[in-house]
Design a protein around this motif. Structure first.
Motif, short mmCIF file in Angstrom:
data_model
loop_
_atom_site.label_atom_id
_atom_site.label_comp_id
_atom_site.label_asym_id
_atom_site.label_seq_id
_atom_site.Cartn_x
_atom_site.Cartn_y
_atom_site.Cartn_z
N TYR A 19 0.83 -1.19 0.00
CA TYR A 19 0.00 0.00 0.00
C TYR A 19 0.87 1.26 0.00
CZ TYR A 19 -3.75 3.00 1.99
OH TYR A 19 -4.66 4.00 2.25
N SER A 24 2.58 1.41 -7.77
CA SER A 24 1.57 0.90 -8.69
C SER A 24 0.17 0.85 -8.07
CB SER A 24 1.94 -0.50 -9.18
OG SER A 24 3.18 -0.46 -9.85
N HIS A 25 0.08 1.09 -6.77
CA HIS A 25 -1.21 1.03 -6.11
C HIS A 25 -2.10 2.15 -6.65
CE1 HIS A 25 -4.26 1.20 -2.94
NE2 HIS A 25 -3.92 -0.05 -2.67
N LYS A 26 -3.34 1.80 -6.95
CA LYS A 26 -4.27 2.73 -7.58
C LYS A 26 -4.46 4.04 -6.80
CE LYS A 26 -8.78 2.55 -9.80
NZ LYS A 26 -9.91 1.70 -10.10
N ARG A 27 -4.65 3.92 -5.49
CA ARG A 27 -4.88 5.13 -4.68
C ARG A 27 -3.63 5.65 -4.00
NH1 ARG A 27 -9.69 2.93 -1.17
NH2 ARG A 27 -7.90 1.71 -0.65
N CYS A 28 -2.67 4.80 -3.75
CA CYS A 28 -1.51 5.21 -2.94
C CYS A 28 -0.25 5.49 -3.73
CB CYS A 28 -1.22 4.16 -1.89
SG CYS A 28 -2.36 4.33 -0.53
N GLY A 29 -0.32 5.45 -5.04
CA GLY A 29 0.86 5.76 -5.84
C GLY A 29 1.52 7.07 -5.46
#
Length: 110
Positions: A19, A24-29
């Motif tokens: 996270y 690459s995390h959708k919300r945590c980039g």
């Protein structure tokens, strides 16, 4: 007031690696890019965990509220990062109903 039972706080490894340090995390980039830019590394998640425990859990809680799962504690304060830079973050912890140990939910820059 500090987070109750802070010395026994649970920080799930996947919260750090999957996270907070995952670009690459959708919300945590964006969070991951910030954390990586100040010296945290995805191959050394223990550094971020250690700093959260030592530098944030010792601070006073700035806000609390209840949700459907328990009591949420927010801590706002500085963290001295591996690069030596000091960044102000908010960390969020929750003590689930029926338990006594806080668990890490998230963190974000302030």
């Amino acid at each position: 007031m500090t987070v109750p039972n802070a010395d026994r706080a649970i920080i799930a490894p996947e919260k750090i690696t999957g996270y907070l340090l995952n670009v690459s995390h959708k919300r945590c980039g964006p969070k991951a890019r910030l954390l990586l830019s100040v010296g945290y590394r995805s191959d050394n998640p223990q550094s971020l965990e250690s700093d959260l425990r030592a530098q944030h859990l010792s601070l006073d809680v700035t806000r609390t509220h209840e949700n459907a799962y328990g009591v949420v504690y927010e801590i706002e304060g500085p963290i001295k990062t591996p690069s030596g830079r000091i960044v102000r973050f908010c960390s969020v912890w929750q003590v689930d109903t029926g338990t006594h140990m806080p668990r890490f939910i998230t963190m974000y820059p302030r």
